[in-house]
Scaffold this motif. Sequence first.
Motif, PDB file in Angstrom:
ATOM      1  N   THR A 169      71.614  77.578   2.788  1.00  0.00           N
ATOM      2  CA  THR A 169      71.000  77.678   4.114  1.00  0.00           C
ATOM      3  C   THR A 169      70.331  76.365   4.526  1.00  0.00           C
ATOM      4  OG1 THR A 169      70.580  79.993   3.736  1.00  0.00           O
ATOM      5  CG2 THR A 169      69.347  78.964   5.501  1.00  0.00           C
ATOM      6  N   LEU A 170      69.565  75.818   3.600  1.00  0.00           N
ATOM      7  CA  LEU A 170      68.829  74.590   3.881  1.00  0.00           C
ATOM      8  C   LEU A 170      69.777  73.460   4.297  1.00  0.00           C
ATOM      9  CD1 LEU A 170      65.793  73.885   3.564  1.00  0.00           C
ATOM     10  CD2 LEU A 170      66.419  72.755   1.439  1.00  0.00           C
ATOM     11  N   PHE A 171      70.832  73.288   3.482  1.00  0.00           N
ATOM     12  CA  PHE A 171      71.768  72.196   3.764  1.00  0.00           C
ATOM     13  C   PHE A 171      72.487  72.424   5.087  1.00  0.00           C
ATOM     14  CE2 PHE A 171      71.766  72.539  -0.979  1.00  0.00           C
ATOM     15  CZ  PHE A 171      70.909  71.456  -1.165  1.00  0.00           C
ATOM     16  N   THR A 172      72.861  73.670   5.321  1.00  0.00           N
ATOM     17  CA  THR A 172      73.558  73.988   6.566  1.00  0.00           C
ATOM     18  C   THR A 172      72.671  73.651   7.765  1.00  0.00           C
ATOM     19  OG1 THR A 172      74.557  75.835   5.411  1.00  0.00           O
ATOM     20  CG2 THR A 172      74.804  75.773   7.803  1.00  0.00           C
ATOM     21  N   GLY A 173      71.406  74.091   7.676  1.00  0.00           N
ATOM     22  CA  GLY A 173      70.476  73.845   8.782  1.00  0.00           C
ATOM     23  C   GLY A 173      70.331  72.366   9.072  1.00  0.00           C
ATOM     24  N   PHE A 174      70.107  71.582   8.017  1.00  0.00           N
ATOM     25  CA  PHE A 174      69.911  70.157   8.252  1.00  0.00           C
ATOM     26  C   PHE A 174      71.197  69.486   8.715  1.00  0.00           C
ATOM     27  CE2 PHE A 174      65.960  70.533   5.672  1.00  0.00           C
ATOM     28  CZ  PHE A 174      65.119  70.084   6.676  1.00  0.00           C
ATOM     29  N   ALA A 175      72.342  69.965   8.197  1.00  0.00           N
ATOM     30  CA  ALA A 175      73.606  69.410   8.671  1.00  0.00           C
ATOM     31  C   ALA A 175      73.743  69.657  10.172  1.00  0.00           C
ATOM     32  CB  ALA A 175      74.781  70.045   7.928  1.00  0.00           C
ATOM     33  N   PHE A 176      73.390  70.883  10.590  1.00  0.00           N
ATOM     34  CA  PHE A 176      73.472  71.219  12.017  1.00  0.00           C
ATOM     35  C   PHE A 176      72.541  70.314  12.845  1.00  0.00           C
ATOM     36  CE2 PHE A 176      71.530  73.667  15.512  1.00  0.00           C
ATOM     37  CZ  PHE A 176      72.635  73.827  16.301  1.00  0.00           C
ATOM     38  N   ALA A 177      71.280  70.215  12.375  1.00  0.00           N
ATOM     39  CA  ALA A 177      70.326  69.378  13.110  1.00  0.00           C
ATOM     40  C   ALA A 177      70.828  67.936  13.169  1.00  0.00           C
ATOM     41  CB  ALA A 177      68.949  69.423  12.452  1.00  0.00           C
ATOM     42  N   GLY A 178      71.363  67.459  12.030  1.00  0.00           N
ATOM     43  CA  GLY A 178      71.878  66.091  11.989  1.00  0.00           C
ATOM     44  C   GLY A 178      72.972  65.892  13.027  1.00  0.00           C
ATOM     45  N   PRO A 195      85.580  63.704   0.775  1.00  0.00           N
ATOM     46  CA  PRO A 195      86.147  65.026   0.433  1.00  0.00           C
ATOM     47  C   PRO A 195      85.091  66.099   0.161  1.00  0.00           C
ATOM     48  CG  PRO A 195      87.296  63.299  -0.717  1.00  0.00           C
ATOM     49  CD  PRO A 195      86.102  62.659  -0.082  1.00  0.00           C
ATOM     50  N   PRO A 196      84.011  65.826  -0.599  1.00  0.00           N
ATOM     51  CA  PRO A 196      83.013  66.877  -0.805  1.00  0.00           C
ATOM     52  C   PRO A 196      82.369  67.314   0.510  1.00  0.00           C
ATOM     53  CG  PRO A 196      82.630  65.052  -2.296  1.00  0.00           C
ATOM     54  CD  PRO A 196      83.694  64.618  -1.360  1.00  0.00           C
ATOM     55  N   LEU A 197      82.167  66.347   1.394  1.00  0.00           N
ATOM     56  CA  LEU A 197      81.551  66.660   2.679  1.00  0.00           C
ATOM     57  C   LEU A 197      82.453  67.590   3.481  1.00  0.00           C
ATOM     58  CD1 LEU A 197      78.876  65.691   3.909  1.00  0.00           C
ATOM     59  CD2 LEU A 197      80.206  64.116   5.313  1.00  0.00           C
ATOM     60  N   VAL A 198      83.736  67.234   3.539  1.00  0.00           N
ATOM     61  CA  VAL A 198      84.699  68.065   4.268  1.00  0.00           C
ATOM     62  C   VAL A 198      84.768  69.452   3.630  1.00  0.00           C
ATOM     63  CG1 VAL A 198      87.144  68.352   4.827  1.00  0.00           C
ATOM     64  CG2 VAL A 198      86.055  66.114   5.078  1.00  0.00           C
ATOM     65  N   ARG A 199      84.730  69.479   2.280  1.00  0.00           N
ATOM     66  CA  ARG A 199      84.794  70.759   1.595  1.00  0.00           C
ATOM     67  C   ARG A 199      83.567  71.609   1.966  1.00  0.00           C
ATOM     68  NH1 ARG A 199      84.695  69.618  -3.962  1.00  0.00           N
ATOM     69  NH2 ARG A 199      86.183  67.945  -3.567  1.00  0.00           N
ATOM     70  N   PHE A 200      82.376  70.989   1.951  1.00  0.00           N
ATOM     71  CA  PHE A 200      81.158  71.736   2.245  1.00  0.00           C
ATOM     72  C   PHE A 200      81.148  72.225   3.698  1.00  0.00           C
ATOM     73  CE2 PHE A 200      76.837  71.847   3.940  1.00  0.00           C
ATOM     74  CZ  PHE A 200      76.248  72.756   3.079  1.00  0.00           C
ATOM     75  N   LEU A 201      81.519  71.331   4.611  1.00  0.00           N
ATOM     76  CA  LEU A 201      81.391  71.667   6.030  1.00  0.00           C
ATOM     77  C   LEU A 201      82.499  72.589   6.517  1.00  0.00           C
ATOM     78  CD1 LEU A 201      80.265  68.272   7.610  1.00  0.00           C
ATOM     79  CD2 LEU A 201      78.885  70.310   7.220  1.00  0.00           C
ATOM     80  N   PHE A 202      83.707  72.453   5.954  1.00  0.00           N
ATOM     81  CA  PHE A 202      84.827  73.198   6.527  1.00  0.00           C
ATOM     82  C   PHE A 202      85.516  74.123   5.514  1.00  0.00           C
ATOM     83  CE2 PHE A 202      84.497  69.180   8.880  1.00  0.00           C
ATOM     84  CZ  PHE A 202      84.175  69.702  10.124  1.00  0.00           C
ATOM     85  N   ILE A 203      85.988  73.534   4.410  1.00  0.00           N
ATOM     86  CA  ILE A 203      86.898  74.301   3.549  1.00  0.00           C
ATOM     87  C   ILE A 203      86.180  75.451   2.857  1.00  0.00           C
ATOM     88  CG2 ILE A 203      88.468  74.167   1.573  1.00  0.00           C
ATOM     89  CD1 ILE A 203      88.908  71.202   2.412  1.00  0.00           C
ATOM     90  N   ASP A 204      85.039  75.139   2.191  1.00  0.00           N
ATOM     91  CA  ASP A 204      84.323  76.206   1.475  1.00  0.00           C
ATOM     92  C   ASP A 204      83.351  76.967   2.367  1.00  0.00           C
ATOM     93  OD1 ASP A 204      85.667  75.411  -0.684  1.00  0.00           O
ATOM     94  OD2 ASP A 204      83.996  74.353  -1.662  1.00  0.00           O
TER      95      ASP A 204
END
Lengths: 246, 456
Positions: B421-430, B58-67
């Motif tokens: 920004t940092l988390f978003t970037g690494f999530a994208f690269a991942g 759920p936190p992952l989904v919240r970070f990536l999509f909901i929030d």
Amino acid sequence: MAAEFAVEMHKVNKWFGHFHVLKDIDLMVLRGERIVVCGPSGSGKSTMIRCINRLETFQKGRVIVNRIELADDLKRIDEVRRDVGMVFQHFNLFPHLTVLENCTLAPIWVRNMPKRAAEEAAMHFLNRVRIPEQANKYPGQLSGGQQQRVAIARALCMNPKVMLFDEPTSALDPETVKEVLDTMIMLANDGMTMIVVTHEMGFARQVANRVVFMDAGQIIEVNEPKEFFAHPRHERTRLFLSQILK
Amino acid sequence: MSTQAAGASFVRSELLPDRPPPANLVGIFPLLRERLFSNWLNIALTLMSLAIIVLVVPPLVRFLFIDAVWTGTSRDACVSSSGACWPFIQAKIGQFIYGFYPAELYWRPNLVFIAGALLVLPLLIPAAPLKKLNAILFLGVYPFFAFVILNGGNLDLRRFLIGRFVRLDGLPLVGEVAGLKLVFWLDFLLSGTALLAVAIIASAIIGASARAVAKTLLLVLGCIALALLAVDFDFGLQPVGTRSWGGLLVTLVVAITGIVASLPLGILLALGRRSEMPIVRFASVVFIEFWRGVPLVTVLFFATYMLPFFLPAGVNFDGLLRALIGVTLFSAAYMAEVIRGGLQAIPKGQYEGAASLGLGYWQTMNRIVLPQALVIVIPGIVNSFIALFKDTTLVLIVSIFDLLGQLRAAFSDPNWSSPTTLFTGFAFAGIVYFIFCAGMSRYALYLERRAAHGSR
């Protein structure tokens, strides 16, 4: 024309390290002759016939196959192997190729035969060994007896002048031994030169021109099958025959 | 047997038909009960797994999509949000894919991407026709096509072989046609002729067929000439040096070159290591052990900063090319050991079967041994490919900016600095890395199943 030899072995000696496996093997095989080699395990029977197509090297003596002397020259060895078919105890079919591809591989790549012609020849020989319907299956889908018949067909596709059989029925279950033996008898009736290592004494009686008995790396006795079984001359032969013929 | 009385003889009068399995073995619920709740340990493990899923997903989904923030033009959009800052990716996507490649020339990498995809896809689909032509196009033509389109070609070649020892520049033939220095091609012609003469004399001495040797050499020289012509010709493309390449483009260039080149090299090394010729075996062992004994970082560092000191003055090849060679040789050593494992699994009988039919060494390897050995080691090969794909990011340390390098460069842009920004970037690269690696892994699985269906 004088008698022509398909295979000549002159005083062949072989050592595995210090172990003297073949001792002064002398054997002359006429064209069209059927030789059965028997003897206890470890007597050097397989090693001897594997020297004929150079699957085993030997250290002393000479082997001449179809007038070609086997020396260290690789080209010569491949030349001999082309004309000498071999059937193994464990078939040694290529599991990643279909039955048909197993049969056409060597004619196409070694004899440079066109694919179509190679396939026709392969189907001819698969018909001879009575399994044309299995042509597009993989070896793993066949029974042991069928696989061994494919192995025979594969060897025949190269139109060999001599066929070597290294215990062709030893890995088969008893119900399928006969189909392989029948195929070999058919070959013999066609006049193929055959050297067969086997424990099938019925086959030896029916088909062989001569039976060779080996023990401890030496040829102990050679005779026509009738004489060989009825009046074995050497004591070691008598003991062996009394063990296997009850 | 137990139903018969001891000693009584028994003859079956009719054969039993097949019957369906008992009902409690079929369906989803018996399966779940069996697998997830069959005993206390399994129940505990099931519950623990559930707890982990509830904690993580759920936190992952919240970070990536909901929030997550989906639109915006600068950090202001993201600064107050606790979710992913997707506009950041959107703004930097060009940089992530193409690096510093000039934006108005993006069509060139795009053309290379599309051509690559068009050539690779039919190669990967077993049913697609014209495999041989396809492979020649992809392995032989595409690399030069890609190089010319990406780099611009027109390499300004001046010296081939003889020109390095004799000054040819003084000759009257110093003209230039369509970017081709005639001096170079004169040099090529002379060197080629000299090589041919040497080869013919050598083959006469060792008793080989001079005709066959000359034919092979001419073919090789012809291919080299074509390749050189392609990279030397002036197509009128604006040059874009490899320094300006970056992002996913570099990641793919390094990874695909490494993968495609290391497999055949690895096969040769593995065969060499099992060769009966002592010198070949020794050379293979030394090569493999050397590259396996050195970290990739060292290899790249050496290739980039040390190699120029050892090369003769004036010989200087491209930094990216040096990194490519380093990566390829490095992974070839690993590949060789993977493939050697497969070679060892092939029973002796296969070699004997092939030998008894008169097949030579290369025929035996190509037709019998390698097809079986490579199928056995598909998992290992793909493992190496995936590792290589991710290791490409190490080129960062020699100042080549791959996807991850571009990502980190983008982080320093103050216009986009926000807590996520940092988390978003690494999530994208991942996600990008995952798509490629999972793709390779799934494709390998498919190949394995296909091979298994075929032979068993």
